[in-house]
Design a protein around this motif. Structure first.
Motif, PDB file in Angstrom:
ATOM      1  N   ALA A  60     -20.046  96.871 -39.630  1.00 28.29           N
ATOM      2  CA  ALA A  60     -19.610  96.197 -38.397  1.00 28.29           C
ATOM      3  C   ALA A  60     -19.962  96.981 -37.149  1.00 28.29           C
ATOM      4  CB  ALA A  60     -18.101  95.959 -38.443  1.00 28.29           C
ATOM      5  N   VAL A  61     -19.935  98.321 -37.245  1.00 25.44           N
ATOM      6  CA  VAL A  61     -20.162  99.140 -36.044  1.00 25.44           C
ATOM      7  C   VAL A  61     -21.241 100.181 -36.317  1.00 25.44           C
ATOM      8  CG1 VAL A  61     -17.846  98.799 -35.117  1.00 25.44           C
ATOM      9  CG2 VAL A  61     -18.274 100.698 -36.688  1.00 25.44           C
ATOM     10  N   GLU A  64     -19.946 104.108 -39.057  1.00 23.31           N
ATOM     11  CA  GLU A  64     -18.888 103.549 -39.903  1.00 23.31           C
ATOM     12  C   GLU A  64     -18.728 104.383 -41.170  1.00 23.31           C
ATOM     13  OE1 GLU A  64     -18.669  99.289 -40.055  1.00 23.31           O
ATOM     14  OE2 GLU A  64     -18.484  99.336 -42.224  1.00 23.31           O
ATOM     15  N   GLN A 117     -24.662 106.018 -39.858  1.00 21.07           N
ATOM     16  CA  GLN A 117     -24.888 105.818 -38.434  1.00 21.07           C
ATOM     17  C   GLN A 117     -26.198 105.057 -38.236  1.00 21.07           C
ATOM     18  OE1 GLN A 117     -24.688 109.707 -36.626  1.00 21.07           O
ATOM     19  NE2 GLN A 117     -22.811 110.219 -37.737  1.00 21.07           N
ATOM     20  N   ALA A 121     -27.838 100.965 -31.949  1.00 17.84           N
ATOM     21  CA  ALA A 121     -26.493 100.547 -32.367  1.00 17.84           C
ATOM     22  C   ALA A 121     -26.449  99.076 -32.752  1.00 17.84           C
ATOM     23  CB  ALA A 121     -25.493 100.852 -31.259  1.00 17.84           C
ATOM     24  N   SER A 122     -27.261  98.264 -32.104  1.00 17.57           N
ATOM     25  CA  SER A 122     -27.254  96.816 -32.380  1.00 17.57           C
ATOM     26  C   SER A 122     -27.681  96.503 -33.808  1.00 17.57           C
ATOM     27  CB  SER A 122     -28.164  96.088 -31.399  1.00 17.57           C
ATOM     28  OG  SER A 122     -29.494  96.584 -31.493  1.00 17.57           O
ATOM     29  N   GLN A 125     -24.697  95.791 -36.556  1.00 16.01           N
ATOM     30  CA  GLN A 125     -23.879  94.571 -36.624  1.00 16.01           C
ATOM     31  C   GLN A 125     -24.362  93.654 -37.745  1.00 16.01           C
ATOM     32  OE1 GLN A 125     -21.095  93.973 -34.697  1.00 16.01           O
ATOM     33  NE2 GLN A 125     -20.770  92.251 -36.057  1.00 16.01           N
TER      34      GLN A 125
END
Length: 200
Positions: A60-61, A64, A117, A121-122, A125
């Protein structure tokens, strides 16, 4: 075949009297058998990506925690974005520092200290991680776990391998000839791994 029935079959092979129970028993031979069963099972579970231990985790992130039962990634393309694009692994902390500082269109991931990681960052998702669970013992009604906790526990890999793994370990510990039993175990392990992959 349960832990108890597997150990009692080993008893038939090594000329010991069968046990009424083994897990939690104070009888020295029972305690030894349970320890050897755990050792054998841990090895068997590590030596293959058994179908029943394969899991998926949806991310999700961008940073995580990995699942509690995570043992290792499955080989080849084990991390994918939500759009089904492969995410490239980074295995060096120095390289990751550079990649994370200069995000690109190519998604990357890095595993450190029990966390996965992503950069950019996108890419995290909805990403999916295919992994092998460390939980190979089936304990009803609680489900899979990593250690034996009861006589009626079973395994998520072919149970006859547990029997053969205990036999050669028992003989080795007692100073008996075990090489033939070890060779038989290795041959059966290779056969069962191929069968589990659909190649047997």
């Amino acid at each position: 075949m349960t832990l108890l029935t597997a150990i009692n079959q080993v008893c038939d092979v090594v000329s010991l009297s069968p046990f009424d129970n083994v897990y939690g028993s104070a009888e020295p031979n029972a305690m030894t058998m349970v320890a050897l069963a755990q050792e054998a099972g841990d090895e068997i579970a590590r030596r293959a990506d058994w179908q029943k231990t394969l899991r998926q985790h949806r991310v999700a992130v961008a940073s995580e925690n990995l699942p509690d039962d995570f043992q290792r990634l499955t080989p080849g393309g084990s991390v994918r974005t939500a759009e089904k694009a492969f995410v490239r692994p980074v295995t060096n902390g120095g390289q990751w520092a550079v990649i994370a500082g200069m995000p690109s269109m190519q998604p990357y991931f890095f595993i450190r200290a029990g966390q996965v990681q992503f950069s950019p960052a996108s890419a995290a998702q909805g990403a999916v991680i295919d992994y092998v669970s460390k939980n190979w013992v089936l304990h009803d009604p609680d489900g899979p776990q990593a250690t034996f906790t009861a006589d009626d526990d079973t395994t998520l890999f072919p149970e006859r391998l547990l029997l053969k793994g205990i036999v050669w370990r028992w003989k080795r510990q007692k100073g008996l000839a075990y090489e033939d039993n070890l060779a038989e175990f290795e041959a059966d392990l290779a056969q069962e791994i191929n069968a589990d992959r659909g190649a047997g």
